[in-house]
Structure formats: C-alpha cells, structure tokens
Design a protein around this motif. Sequence first.
Motif, PDB file in Angstrom:
ATOM      1  N   SER A   1       2.187  -5.272 -10.994  1.00 25.92           N
ATOM      2  CA  SER A   1       1.008  -5.341 -11.859  1.00 25.92           C
ATOM      3  C   SER A   1       0.282  -4.002 -11.837  1.00 25.92           C
ATOM      4  CB  SER A   1       0.066  -6.441 -11.370  1.00 25.92           C
ATOM      5  OG  SER A   1       0.721  -7.686 -11.312  1.00 25.92           O
ATOM      6  N   LYS A   2      -0.651  -3.837 -12.760  1.00 24.92           N
ATOM      7  CA  LYS A   2      -1.454  -2.628 -12.797  1.00 24.92           C
ATOM      8  C   LYS A   2      -2.271  -2.526 -11.511  1.00 24.92           C
ATOM      9  CE  LYS A   2      -4.775  -0.096 -15.639  1.00 24.92           C
ATOM     10  NZ  LYS A   2      -5.581  -0.099 -16.877  1.00 24.92           N
TER      11      LYS A   2
ATOM     12  N   GLN B   1       1.277   5.201  -9.718  1.00 28.32           N
ATOM     13  CA  GLN B   1      -0.030   5.843  -9.562  1.00 28.32           C
ATOM     14  C   GLN B   1      -0.178   7.027 -10.517  1.00 28.32           C
ATOM     15  OE1 GLN B   1       0.211   6.460  -5.292  1.00 28.32           O
ATOM     16  NE2 GLN B   1      -1.648   5.260  -4.985  1.00 28.32           N
ATOM     17  N   LYS B   2       0.868   7.808 -10.628  1.00 26.86           N
ATOM     18  CA  LYS B   2       0.814   8.981 -11.497  1.00 26.86           C
ATOM     19  C   LYS B   2       0.682   8.566 -12.958  1.00 26.86           C
ATOM     20  CE  LYS B   2       3.535  11.610  -8.176  1.00 26.86           C
ATOM     21  NZ  LYS B   2       4.870  12.170  -7.840  1.00 26.86           N
TER      22      LYS B   2
ATOM     23  N   TRP C   1     -11.614  -2.205   0.336  1.00 30.52           N
ATOM     24  CA  TRP C   1     -11.624  -1.117   1.314  1.00 30.52           C
ATOM     25  C   TRP C   1     -10.272  -0.439   1.285  1.00 30.52           C
ATOM     26  CZ3 TRP C   1      -9.302   1.243   5.318  1.00 30.52           C
ATOM     27  CH2 TRP C   1     -10.062   2.144   6.075  1.00 30.52           C
ATOM     28  N   PRO C   2     -10.244   0.872   1.273  1.00 31.69           N
ATOM     29  CA  PRO C   2     -11.358   1.833   1.276  1.00 31.69           C
ATOM     30  C   PRO C   2     -11.758   2.298  -0.132  1.00 31.69           C
ATOM     31  CG  PRO C   2      -9.330   2.985   1.741  1.00 31.69           C
ATOM     32  CD  PRO C   2      -8.955   1.555   1.495  1.00 31.69           C
ATOM     33  N   LEU C   3     -11.855   1.359  -1.047  1.00 35.78           N
ATOM     34  CA  LEU C   3     -12.356   1.632  -2.399  1.00 35.78           C
ATOM     35  C   LEU C   3     -11.506   2.659  -3.136  1.00 35.78           C
ATOM     36  CD1 LEU C   3     -16.206   1.631  -1.671  1.00 35.78           C
ATOM     37  CD2 LEU C   3     -14.802  -0.228  -2.576  1.00 35.78           C
ATOM     38  N   ASN C   4     -10.211   2.423  -3.169  1.00 32.63           N
ATOM     39  CA  ASN C   4      -9.338   3.322  -3.919  1.00 32.63           C
ATOM     40  C   ASN C   4      -8.211   2.525  -4.578  1.00 32.63           C
ATOM     41  OD1 ASN C   4      -7.691   2.667  -1.803  1.00 32.63           O
ATOM     42  ND2 ASN C   4      -7.932   4.620  -0.754  1.00 32.63           N
ATOM     43  N   TYR C   5      -7.294   3.217  -5.209  1.00 36.78           N
ATOM     44  CA  TYR C   5      -6.241   2.576  -5.986  1.00 36.78           C
ATOM     45  C   TYR C   5      -4.883   2.868  -5.346  1.00 36.78           C
ATOM     46  CZ  TYR C   5      -9.813   2.080  -9.619  1.00 36.78           C
ATOM     47  OH  TYR C   5     -10.954   1.757 -10.319  1.00 36.78           O
ATOM     48  N   ARG C   6      -4.529   2.103  -4.358  1.00 39.15           N
ATOM     49  CA  ARG C   6      -3.240   2.333  -3.718  1.00 39.15           C
ATOM     50  C   ARG C   6      -2.443   1.040  -3.502  1.00 39.15           C
ATOM     51  NH1 ARG C   6      -6.040   3.757   1.818  1.00 39.15           N
ATOM     52  NH2 ARG C   6      -5.850   5.873   0.986  1.00 39.15           N
ATOM     53  N   MET C   7      -3.038  -0.113  -3.749  1.00 40.34           N
ATOM     54  CA  MET C   7      -2.324  -1.363  -3.510  1.00 40.34           C
ATOM     55  C   MET C   7      -1.496  -1.747  -4.735  1.00 40.34           C
ATOM     56  SD  MET C   7      -1.603  -3.530  -1.217  1.00 40.34           S
ATOM     57  CE  MET C   7      -2.888  -3.346   0.017  1.00 40.34           C
TER      58      MET C   7
ATOM     59  N   ALA D   1       0.856  -1.190   0.000  1.00 42.01           N
ATOM     60  CA  ALA D   1       0.000   0.000   0.000  1.00 42.01           C
ATOM     61  C   ALA D   1       0.891   1.239   0.000  1.00 42.01           C
ATOM     62  CB  ALA D   1      -0.909  -0.007   1.228  1.00 42.01           C
ATOM     63  N   ALA D   2       0.667   2.118  -0.959  1.00 48.51           N
ATOM     64  CA  ALA D   2       1.529   3.294  -1.077  1.00 48.51           C
ATOM     65  C   ALA D   2       0.754   4.456  -1.676  1.00 48.51           C
ATOM     66  CB  ALA D   2       2.746   2.972  -1.940  1.00 48.51           C
ATOM     67  N   TRP D   3       1.276   5.643  -1.497  1.00 53.15           N
ATOM     68  CA  TRP D   3       0.713   6.857  -2.090  1.00 53.15           C
ATOM     69  C   TRP D   3       1.839   7.594  -2.820  1.00 53.15           C
ATOM     70  CZ3 TRP D   3       2.414  11.830  -1.205  1.00 53.15           C
ATOM     71  CH2 TRP D   3       3.364  11.974  -0.177  1.00 53.15           C
TER      72      TRP D   3
END
Length: 276
Positions: free
Chosen positions: A141-142, A90-91, A148-154, A83-85
Amino acid sequence: MVSRRNMLKTGLTAVFGACAVQTASASEVQQKSQNNFDVVILGAGTGGLVTAIEAADLGLKPVVLEKMECSAGNSLYASGGIAAWGTSQQKEEGRNETKESFREDMMKVSEYRADPALVGAYVNHIPEDFEWLKKQGVKFSKIGKKPWPLNYRMHNVDGQGLTGGARLVRYLLEACEKRNIPIIYNTKAIELLTNDAGRVIGVRAQGDLHKTDYFAKDGVVIATGGFSANRELLCRYMGGPLSRLVLRGSPYVTGAHRTGRSAACSYRPVPLRPDR
C-alpha cells in the motif's frame, strides 16, 4: 542379516526370510532416495517460505515441513508492515530516508539496548530485501505517516481484505508453487537426525499415520517461530507476568522444537478487589 547357522538350521524358510530382508532394505533405500533433499525447512511461515524460495533460486532442492494443515503461524495475525529505507517505493512517492537516520531510530526505540551487529545487518540489507519481495509479486500500500518517529518508512503489504501478513504468506506460497517446492502439511518434526560425527543430516517427522525421515545434504533450517502460545515457556524465559498476557497471535506457535525439562511457573496472579 540371516546368519549361516540359521540358514542351515531352517533351510528354505531361511532362504525366503533372507529375501524378505533384502526386499525391506531395497524399500528403505528407495524411501531415502525419495526423501533426499539439499535443505529441509521446518515451518511454512514467512521465514520458512522465504528460505525455501531463496534455496530454490540458488539451485538447491528444498522441502518444507509444516505441523498444521496450512500455514498457521503468527504471520496470519500481523499487519505485514516492513520498516525500510532507500526503497524504490519511497523514491517514487517522494520520500527520502537515509541509512544513518534509520539506524539511529532503530537504536533509539530500543533505548540503545539492541544488538548493534543485528541492527546493522537489518539496516544494510533491508533495501534489497524489500525489492526481493516485490519481485515475488508482493504488492504494498501507499506509505503512510506513522506515530513514531513521525516519518514515512513503514511499507505495509496490501491485504486486499486480509491482514497484510496473511496476504504476504499467500504471495510466498504462490512463489513456492511456481518453483515446485514441496510443502508437506500435517507433518511435525520430532527429532533431528545426526551421523556418527554428530552432524545433522535430516529430520524425523510424525505424519498422520507414520514417521518419516527426511534427509538434508546441506542442513536443516528451523523456522518454526517462537513460543508465544506456550505459557510454560513464557513463564520460564520471559517471567510469570508475561505468561499471563492475552494471546495476540497464533495458538499453534508453541515452541515445540525446544527441548528441556518442564518448569513449574512460580508466579500466581493476585486477585483484584472489586473496587479496583
């Protein structure tokens, strides 16, 4: 050492005895020289291998000791998700994530019982840590949407037929090989070595045939995992019910580096009735 009195009493026998003592001492010094490192790392899992790579890149001389014949820890059973930001991936995929929302969700999922300092350290450094893994050749992978919490960070390691964790370990082993970092298998640490001041200066390890001392100028890193496969320690530290859970990881993560008196587990499972 051979005393002067013994030398006089035994003559040439004592002379040859002294030579034998000197030879043994020279051999011991040579062994110490060969087993002198800056850092001794226990465990060839993700944590230990990352430590070894970073140590080598800092100009240190590390060695990794692994009790099994291969890297056989919990990483092999893991999906390899991180899990990252704020990562480059992501960009590239058009996903925006802020440090504040990421940190808040980490606290929320623990019902605000997580250590804020530890969470802060993870949040502050995970972007650069993710990029460090990519520099080691790790492929991801993409990013997919998680429940949870319904986002794209994994960010999941691309297992390519293996679990993501197993593939990650292979990437790290390749990185160690490129740096000529020695990884010594079938070698279990059994004792920390200390000097007269109590400072840890190395490790005594049990190999297939004999014990060997590995000396560490800058310290010993214990990266041997937890004790998820040791029911006695689970009972002692986590409680009886948790010690009866089905093992979901490596059977070799037994907390062998922990010391202490054995504790009997007072918990006894209640048999279920046939109608339950």
